[in-house]
Design an enzyme around this catalytic site. Structure first.
Site, PDB file in Angstrom:
ATOM      1  N   ASP A  10       7.728  -3.600   4.449  1.00 40.93           N
ATOM      2  CA  ASP A  10       8.197  -4.422   5.573  1.00 40.93           C
ATOM      3  C   ASP A  10       9.126  -3.626   6.482  1.00 40.93           C
ATOM      4  OD1 ASP A  10       6.725  -6.485   4.547  1.00 40.93           O
ATOM      5  OD2 ASP A  10       8.404  -7.358   3.469  1.00 40.93           O
ATOM      6  N   ASN A  23       0.800  -4.452  10.227  1.00 43.49           N
ATOM      7  CA  ASN A  23       1.045  -5.576   9.307  1.00 43.49           C
ATOM      8  C   ASN A  23       1.721  -6.714  10.050  1.00 43.49           C
ATOM      9  OD1 ASN A  23       1.351  -6.840   6.649  1.00 43.49           O
ATOM     10  ND2 ASN A  23       3.538  -6.405   6.866  1.00 43.49           N
ATOM     11  N   LEU A  51       0.840  -1.191   0.000  1.00 45.93           N
ATOM     12  CA  LEU A  51       0.000   0.000   0.000  1.00 45.93           C
ATOM     13  C   LEU A  51       0.879   1.248   0.000  1.00 45.93           C
ATOM     14  CD1 LEU A  51      -2.663  -1.206   2.574  1.00 45.93           C
ATOM     15  CD2 LEU A  51      -2.969  -0.931   0.097  1.00 45.93           C
ATOM     16  N   HIS A  73       4.326  -9.894   9.493  1.00 48.08           N
ATOM     17  CA  HIS A  73       5.366 -10.298   8.548  1.00 48.08           C
ATOM     18  C   HIS A  73       5.993 -11.589   9.067  1.00 48.08           C
ATOM     19  CE1 HIS A  73       8.415  -9.836   5.498  1.00 48.08           C
ATOM     20  NE2 HIS A  73       9.355 -10.004   6.416  1.00 48.08           N
TER      21      HIS A  73
HETATM   22  C1  GRF Z   1       1.007 -14.980   7.479  1.00 46.31           C
HETATM   23  O1  GRF Z   1       2.121 -15.811   7.687  1.00 46.31           O
HETATM   24  C2  GRF Z   1       1.407 -13.530   7.358  1.00 46.31           C
HETATM   25  O2  GRF Z   1       2.481 -13.175   8.146  1.00 46.31           O
HETATM   26  C3  GRF Z   1       1.807 -13.473   5.904  1.00 46.31           C
HETATM   27  O3  GRF Z   1       0.846 -14.239   5.238  1.00 46.31           O
HETATM   28  C4  GRF Z   1       0.360 -15.257   6.125  1.00 46.31           C
HETATM   29  C5  GRF Z   1      -1.122 -15.153   6.165  1.00 46.31           C
HETATM   30  O4  GRF Z   1      -1.721 -16.318   6.638  1.00 46.31           O
HETATM   31  N1  GRF Z   1       1.934 -12.114   5.455  1.00 46.31           N
HETATM   32  P1  GRF Z   1      -3.304 -16.425   6.822  1.00 46.31           P
HETATM   33  O5  GRF Z   1      -3.959 -15.974   5.517  1.00 46.31           O
HETATM   34  O6  GRF Z   1      -3.688 -15.544   7.975  1.00 46.31           O
HETATM   35  O7  GRF Z   1      -3.577 -17.878   7.097  1.00 46.31           O
END
Ligand code: GRF
Length: 217
Positions: free
Chosen positions: A171, A117, A103, A119
Site C-alpha cells: 500500500d 493498485n 505481490l 486501495h
Molecule cells: C475495492 O474497494 C478495492 O479498493 C479493494 O477491494 C475492493 C474490491 O471491490 N482493494 P470489487 O471486487 O471491485 O467489487
C-alpha cells in the site's frame, strides 16, 4: 506503447466481486478507454464473481490458486506461475482491482512500472503515516486489508480511495489519483465501503483512460 493500431492490453487481477473490473469492462464497451482492451482477468479465488463478469464479456479468465500461502517457496512458485500466465498476454498495464494478495519482486520485477493498485483509503504522496485532507484534517494513512472497518473504528470523519503504482512496499508507491469520501453518522463497514466503491469505479476508469492516453503505465 504509442497510440497505434495495436490495442493497449490490460490484465486485471481480482479476488472478489469485481465491481471495479465491471466498471472497466463497461468503460471499454462505451469506448471510454480509447484503444484499450481488457485481455485477461485472473483470480486467486475460484468463487470470485469477477471471473463470471469476465466470461460474460468473452474475456479470458483464469483461476490461479495459492495453496500454501505461509510457505515462502510455495508462494514464490505461485507468483512465478501468475507472472507466466500474465506475461503470455503481454499486457501494457496490470490493474490490481480488489486483489487481496501482496505481490513481491518475484512478480513485480517481471512487469516494471506496469502494475497499479486500488486501495480503499487515503494514502499520502510521501509514504508517511498520516494524510492531510482537503479541509486540513490530519488522519492516519490506513494500510492493510481492513481499512474500511479501521476508518469506522477510529471514528474518522473522512476516508476515501487511492490508486497508486505498485512497489514491493505494501500500500505504497507513487499516487496516481485519490478521492475523499465522508464517513456518515450511522455508517457501518458495508455502507461505507459501498460509497467508497462508487467513487472507486469512477476513479479507476479515469486513471486507466489517462494511462492509455499517455501510452505508458
Ligand atoms: C475495492 O474497494 C478495492 O479498493 C479493494 O477491494 C475492493 C474490491 O471491490 N482493494 P470489487 O471486487 O471491485 O467489487
Amino acid at each position: 506503447m504509442s497510440a497505434s493500431a495495436q490495442p493497449y492490453q490490460i490484465a486485471v487481477l481480482i479476488s472478489g466481486s469485481g465491481s471495479n473490473l465491471q466498471a472497466l469492462l463497461d468503460a471499454q464497451q462505451a469506448g471510454d478507454l480509447g484503444n484499450a482492451e481488457i485481455v485477461l482477468v485472473v483470480s486467486d479465488r475460484a468463487d470470485a464473481y469477477g471471473l463470471q463478469r469476465a466470461l460474460k464479456r468473452r474475456v479470458a479468465a483464469a483461476f490461479i490458486p495459492l495453496r500454501h500461502p505461509r510457505d515462502p517457496a510455495a508462494r514464490a512458485a505461485w507468483e512465478r506461475r501468475l507472472a507466466d500466465v500474465v506475461a503470455a498476454f503481454a499486457p501494457d498495464l496490470i490493474v490490481l482491482a480488489g486483489f487481496m494478495r501482496v505481490l513481491s519482486p518475484v512478480f513485480l520485477d517481471r512487469f516494471p512500472d506496469r502494475v497499479i493498485n486500488q486501495h480503499p483509503a487515503l494514502l499520502p504522496d510521501d509514504g508517511g503515516d498520516t494524510f492531510v485532507t482537503s479541509r486540513g484534517i490530519v488522519i492516519p494513512a490506513l494500510r492493510g486489508a481492513h481499512v474500511v472497518a479501521d476508518a469506522i473504528r477510529l471514528g474518522l470523519p473522512v476516508t476515501g480511495c487511492t490508486i497508486h503504482r505498485v512497489t514491493p512496499a505494501v500500500d505504497d508507491g507513487p499516487v496516481l489519483a485519490r478521492a475523499e469520501v465522508p464517513v456518515l453518522p450511522g455508517d457501518d463497514e458495508a455502507t461505507l465501503h459501498e460509497r467508497i466503491k462508487d467513487v472507486e469505479h469512477r476513479l479507476i476508469v479515469e486513471v486507466v483512460a489517462r494511462l492509455v492516453r499517455e501510452g505508458r503505465q
